[in-house]
Design an enzyme around this catalytic site. Structure first.
Site, PDB file in Angstrom:
ATOM      1  N   LYS A 122       0.838  -1.207   0.000  1.00 42.17           N
ATOM      2  CA  LYS A 122       0.000   0.000   0.000  1.00 42.17           C
ATOM      3  C   LYS A 122       0.870   1.254   0.000  1.00 42.17           C
ATOM      4  CE  LYS A 122      -1.199   2.481   3.264  1.00 42.17           C
ATOM      5  NZ  LYS A 122      -1.606   3.065   4.554  1.00 42.17           N
ATOM      6  N   ASP A 140      -6.045   0.933   0.868  1.00 39.68           N
ATOM      7  CA  ASP A 140      -6.043   1.097   2.317  1.00 39.68           C
ATOM      8  C   ASP A 140      -7.374   0.600   2.861  1.00 39.68           C
ATOM      9  OD1 ASP A 140      -7.900   3.027   1.693  1.00 39.68           O
ATOM     10  OD2 ASP A 140      -6.892   4.655   2.746  1.00 39.68           O
TER      11      ASP A 140
END
Length: 214
Positions: A122, A140
């Site tokens: 991420k 996320d």
């Protein structure tokens, strides 16, 4: 159940009109600052990180400013972000690697970024997308929740969700879609009490059709 590519495009078009100012929540001036801010953002709000980094980046402007610092000293600088002991070690070790392997620069490749301490997929995608303006979609907690609710994705796995989003959305919309889904997750499609009755994409949303409407 996943929606069609045409429906996915309609969702993004609606969200573009709903959140015309969608942009990164973290404040940064370059790739180094974004990398550090994103590491600090783990289990911490962007608002809190921005307060901390406003002071931090006035003192530390490059990896060379941090690479030789005692982690215990740096802990005091980032204490308000939580998990500060691990974050301090990771950031200082990352700065050492950046200086030793990359001449003090942040690499723009996924594999190289993920070799840095404290950097997962991420974080790497956030840096690639926002600092280097390459097409990428970071997943996320908001992106994961919203995309699976709507039906852009249908997976309990974060990496699989990213792959499904990359498949259903045109490449040139990946980065923008990341921000749009975050905004929607914060404003409407919240974790505990999603505001489905006023959601402008509820006519497409699988969660609304299967669990709310009926």
């Amino acid at each position: 159940m996943r929606i069609t590519k045409d429906e996915a495009l309609e969702v993004i078009e609606i969200l573009k009109k709903t959140y015309p100012d969608a942009k990164p929540g973290l404040h940064f001036n370059n790739a180094f600052e974004l990398l550090i801010a994103t590491i600090l953002s783990a289990q911490c709000t962007d608002k809190r990180v921005n307060i901390v980094t406003e002071k931090l980046f006035r003192k530390y402007k490059s990896p060379s400013d941090l690479k030789d610092m005692d982690p215990r000293d740096f802990e005091e600088e980032i204490k308000d972000c939580g998990l500060y002991r691990n974050k301090s070690k990771n950031i200082i070790n990352t700065c050492k690697i950046l200086c030793e392997k990359y001449g003090g620069n942040v690499p723009d490749e996924m594999e190289k970024l993920m070799e840095l301490p404290g950097v997962g997929r991420k974080t790497a995608n956030v840096v690639i997308s926002n600092a280097f303006k390459k097409d990428a979609i970071a997943v996320d907690t908001h992106v994961f929740r919203v995309s699976n609710r709507i039906g852009l994705a249908d997976s309990s796995d974060v990496t699989k969700t990213e792959e499904q989003l990359m498949d259903i959305l045109p490449r040139n919309l990946w980065s923008l879609s990341h921000h749009l889904l975050i905004y929607h997750g914060r404003n409407i499609c919240t974790a505990r009490k999603p505001k489905c009755d006023i959601c402008l994409v509820n006519h497409i949303c699988q969660f609304y059709k299967n669990f709310i409407k009926n």
